[in-house]
Design an enzyme around this catalytic site. Structure first.
Site, PDB file in Angstrom:
ATOM      1  CG  ASN A 110      -0.404   0.788   2.491  1.00  0.00           C
ATOM      2  OD1 ASN A 110      -0.012  -0.165   3.166  1.00  0.00           O
ATOM      3  ND2 ASN A 110      -1.013   0.626   1.323  1.00  0.00           N
ATOM      4  CG  HIS A 112      -0.130  -0.663  -3.545  1.00  0.00           C
ATOM      5  ND1 HIS A 112      -1.137  -1.482  -3.076  1.00  0.00           N
ATOM      6  CD2 HIS A 112      -0.168  -0.764  -4.897  1.00  0.00           C
ATOM      7  CE1 HIS A 112      -1.756  -2.040  -4.103  1.00  0.00           C
ATOM      8  NE2 HIS A 112      -1.192  -1.617  -5.222  1.00  0.00           N
ATOM      9  CB  SER A 143       3.768   3.528  -4.471  1.00  0.00           C
ATOM     10  OG  SER A 143       3.836   3.305  -5.859  1.00  0.00           O
ATOM     11  CG  ASP A 152      -4.268   0.287  -2.635  1.00  0.00           C
ATOM     12  OD1 ASP A 152      -3.771   0.355  -1.498  1.00  0.00           O
ATOM     13  OD2 ASP A 152      -4.692  -0.776  -3.128  1.00  0.00           O
TER      14      ASP A 152
HETATM   15  C1  GRF Z   1       4.328  -6.292   0.584  1.00  0.00           C
HETATM   16  O1  GRF Z   1       4.542  -6.588  -0.762  1.00  0.00           O
HETATM   17  C2  GRF Z   1       3.519  -5.040   0.726  1.00  0.00           C
HETATM   18  O2  GRF Z   1       3.789  -4.099  -0.262  1.00  0.00           O
HETATM   19  C3  GRF Z   1       2.121  -5.563   0.555  1.00  0.00           C
HETATM   20  O3  GRF Z   1       2.116  -6.786   1.232  1.00  0.00           O
HETATM   21  C4  GRF Z   1       3.437  -7.331   1.252  1.00  0.00           C
HETATM   22  C5  GRF Z   1       3.784  -7.540   2.685  1.00  0.00           C
HETATM   23  O4  GRF Z   1       4.997  -8.208   2.827  1.00  0.00           O
HETATM   24  N1  GRF Z   1       1.145  -4.608   1.033  1.00  0.00           N
HETATM   25  P1  GRF Z   1       5.677  -8.339   4.254  1.00  0.00           P
HETATM   26  O5  GRF Z   1       4.624  -8.888   5.205  1.00  0.00           O
HETATM   27  O6  GRF Z   1       6.162  -6.992   4.669  1.00  0.00           O
HETATM   28  O7  GRF Z   1       6.791  -9.318   4.045  1.00  0.00           O
END
Ligand code: GRF
Length: 222
Positions: A110, A112, A143, A152
């Site tokens: 993932n 974050h 991260s 998370d």
């Molecule tokens: C990103 O900031 C990611 O870290 C978070 O949600 C957002 C998704 O953006 N979990 P995208 O859909 O990849 O443009």
């Protein structure tokens, strides 16, 4: 050419991280075969990005299930059809049950938008701005971590930081962090596909060594 790692990506929204991963896979730097992009939101823009890249898409809407467990089981069934060796969460905005997470332990990543363990959960940029205004925070960032049942809280592999500026809004800060996300996520996926990074007993192994702390993108000699 060496074998491509089969992956499935889960999204809920715009899919800019997905796009970065698609681009990195097309230019050859990241040896993966994105077998499918699955979304829990039918109108997610990321689905269009996948279709434009010729990647199969599926929608498994969480609203169609009466319990989290039922949804997770349907999602798992959809994912496993593609026999992926890695599951990439790229802006997938659903809590996942322990059973689901444990099914993919060591093969689910993932990204974050914070320097974990700071700001787990939602609204990370707004919370970072507030911490900056009280003087306790100078840097924010993103991260990439292995997903475990600890929300998370899975072991972090790589982080990238950005400065927080006095005149930042949550949007300007988010945009700066997103640029970093697009750099670090494909890189970690590449490492995973190359067998350089793995999870053993809740510990990140990188190039055969247990990581004592997350790697920093700024410290990498790339
Ligand atoms: C990103 O900031 C990611 O870290 C978070 O949600 C957002 C998704 O953006 N979990 P995208 O859909 O990849 O443009």
């Amino acid at each position: 050419m060496s074998e491509l790692l089969p992956v499935v990506t889960l999204i809920s929204g715009g899919g800019s991280n997905l796009q970065a991963i698609i681009d990195a896979s097309k230019t050859g730097g990241v040896p993966i075969d994105i077998r499918a992009v699955i979304s829990n939101v039918s109108g997610a823009h990321g689905l269009e990005r996948a279709q434009q890249a010729g990647i199969p898409t599926e929608v498994v809407e969480h609203t169609g299930f009466s319990s989290r467990e039922d949804f997770d089981l349907a999602l798992q069934t959809a994912i496993d059809t593609y026999q992926p060796k890695l599951i990439i969460l790229a802006g997938f905005m659903r809590l996942l049950s322990d059973e689901f997470v444990n099914h993919y332990r060591g093969r689910m990543l993932n990204i974050h938008p914070s320097l974990l363990p700071d700001f787990k959960g939602l609204n990370t940029h707004q919370r970072a701005l507030e911490a900056h205004r009280t003087g306790i925070l100078k840097e924010h960032g993103a991260s990439v971590h292995f997903v475990t049942p600890d929300l998370d809280g899975g072991p972090v592999i790589l982080q990238a930081s950005v400065p927080v500026k006095n005149d930042d809004s949550a949007e300007s800060l988010a945009a700066r962090v997103l640029i970093c996300e697009h750099q670090i996520y494909p890189l970690v996926i590449r490492w995973f596909a190359e067998g350089r990074v793995s999870l053993e007993d809740n510990q990140v192994i990188f190039d055969g060594q247990a990581l004592k702390r997350a790697l920093s993108f700024d410290d990498l000699a790339l």
